[in-house]
Design a protein around this motif. Sequence first.
Motif, mmCIF file in Angstrom:
data_model
loop_
_atom_site.group_PDB
_atom_site.id
_atom_site.type_symbol
_atom_site.label_atom_id
_atom_site.label_comp_id
_atom_site.label_asym_id
_atom_site.label_seq_id
_atom_site.Cartn_x
_atom_site.Cartn_y
_atom_site.Cartn_z
ATOM 1 N N VAL A 23 -5.879 76.068 65.849
ATOM 2 C CA VAL A 23 -6.246 75.999 64.526
ATOM 3 C C VAL A 23 -6.052 74.387 64.411
ATOM 4 O O VAL A 23 -4.878 73.968 64.446
ATOM 5 N N ASP A 24 -6.821 73.626 64.116
ATOM 6 C CA ASP A 24 -6.958 72.171 64.041
ATOM 7 C C ASP A 24 -6.294 72.052 62.600
ATOM 8 O O ASP A 24 -6.816 72.494 61.536
ATOM 9 N N ARG A 25 -4.950 71.365 62.572
ATOM 10 C CA ARG A 25 -4.359 71.223 61.331
ATOM 11 C C ARG A 25 -3.487 69.882 61.244
ATOM 12 O O ARG A 25 -3.181 69.358 62.377
ATOM 13 N N ALA A 26 -3.104 69.616 60.126
ATOM 14 C CA ALA A 26 -2.217 68.135 59.913
ATOM 15 C C ALA A 26 -0.941 68.416 60.254
ATOM 16 O O ALA A 26 -0.312 67.419 60.749
ATOM 17 N N SER A 27 -0.657 69.567 59.781
ATOM 18 C CA SER A 27 0.810 69.810 59.958
ATOM 19 C C SER A 27 1.201 70.807 61.126
ATOM 20 O O SER A 27 0.545 71.937 61.151
ATOM 21 N N PRO A 28 2.337 70.515 62.128
ATOM 22 C CA PRO A 28 2.430 71.715 63.161
ATOM 23 C C PRO A 28 3.051 72.967 62.586
ATOM 24 O O PRO A 28 3.050 74.114 62.905
ATOM 25 N N GLU A 29 3.424 72.874 61.136
ATOM 26 C CA GLU A 29 4.331 73.980 60.536
ATOM 27 C C GLU A 29 3.522 75.257 59.931
ATOM 28 O O GLU A 29 3.571 76.140 59.706
ATOM 29 N N ALA A 30 2.099 74.320 59.322
ATOM 30 C CA ALA A 30 1.379 75.276 58.334
ATOM 31 C C ALA A 30 0.152 74.820 58.239
ATOM 32 O O ALA A 30 -0.295 73.457 58.693
ATOM 33 N N LEU A 31 -0.788 75.816 57.878
ATOM 34 C CA LEU A 31 -2.310 75.341 57.468
ATOM 35 C C LEU A 31 -2.133 74.990 56.033
ATOM 36 O O LEU A 31 -1.808 76.013 55.102
ATOM 37 N N SER A 32 -2.872 73.968 55.651
ATOM 38 C CA SER A 32 -2.921 73.625 54.257
ATOM 39 C C SER A 32 -3.921 74.876 53.901
ATOM 40 O O SER A 32 -4.703 75.360 54.429
ATOM 41 N N GLY A 33 -4.210 74.769 52.213
ATOM 42 C CA GLY A 33 -5.219 75.600 51.749
ATOM 43 C C GLY A 33 -6.622 75.593 52.256
ATOM 44 O O GLY A 33 -7.286 76.361 52.565
ATOM 45 N N ASP A 34 -7.032 74.083 52.504
ATOM 46 C CA ASP A 34 -8.297 73.886 52.925
ATOM 47 C C ASP A 34 -8.563 74.326 54.438
ATOM 48 O O ASP A 34 -9.462 74.527 54.596
ATOM 49 N N GLU A 35 -7.593 73.962 55.057
ATOM 50 C CA GLU A 35 -7.593 74.275 56.536
ATOM 51 C C GLU A 35 -7.699 75.804 56.859
ATOM 52 O O GLU A 35 -8.539 76.289 57.547
ATOM 53 N N ALA A 36 -6.689 76.615 56.155
ATOM 54 C CA ALA A 36 -6.823 77.882 56.044
ATOM 55 C C ALA A 36 -8.448 78.423 55.420
ATOM 56 O O ALA A 36 -8.982 79.522 56.168
ATOM 57 N N ARG A 37 -8.531 77.824 54.422
ATOM 58 C CA ARG A 37 -10.042 78.295 54.043
ATOM 59 C C ARG A 37 -11.176 78.214 54.969
ATOM 60 O O ARG A 37 -12.180 79.131 55.305
ATOM 61 N N ALA A 38 -11.319 76.794 55.637
ATOM 62 C CA ALA A 38 -12.009 76.541 56.707
ATOM 63 C C ALA A 38 -12.085 77.495 57.952
ATOM 64 O O ALA A 38 -13.058 78.005 58.295
ATOM 65 N N PHE A 39 -10.930 78.175 58.250
ATOM 66 C CA PHE A 39 -10.802 79.066 59.385
ATOM 67 C C PHE A 39 -11.187 80.257 58.922
ATOM 68 O O PHE A 39 -11.866 81.133 59.540
#
Length: 140
Positions: free
Chosen positions: A62-78
């Motif tokens: 999953v494309d994300r800014a942090s290697p540790e977690a998905l932000s709310g926006d990233e998780a929502r898009a996924f």
Amino acid sequence: LRAAAEAANVRQGVGPTPAGAALVPGGSSVAASAPTAAFPGGGEWELDAETMLQYREIFEGVDRASPEALSGDEARAFLDRSQLLVSDLSHIWHMSDADGDGQLVFPEFVCALHLVSRRLAGAALPPALPPELLASSRRW
């Protein structure tokens, strides 16, 4: 995502994901013909090593800014790609974001992905996150 969901469903004793509930962008509802079986209880919520490896591969992809977690926006898009109802996704989010920080670390992502997978298979969402699911997601 579909292959991982299918494999997890088979191992958890749930039928295949309904054909009309494709994991693609757009749409907002699960297939109308999806079965409405209830979630199994107890130890059946525990995730096995193979499922966890598949979920890890998905998380890493999953494309994300942090290697540790998905932000709310990233998780929502996924998660929006599942085409589940917004109300289902909202309930899944609130159950999975265990610490309420607005992002999903790997164990929380696992919970969300597994709940999405089971919902796509036609199972009803539980009222609260099964403790066995969260515990097993943190074991790996």
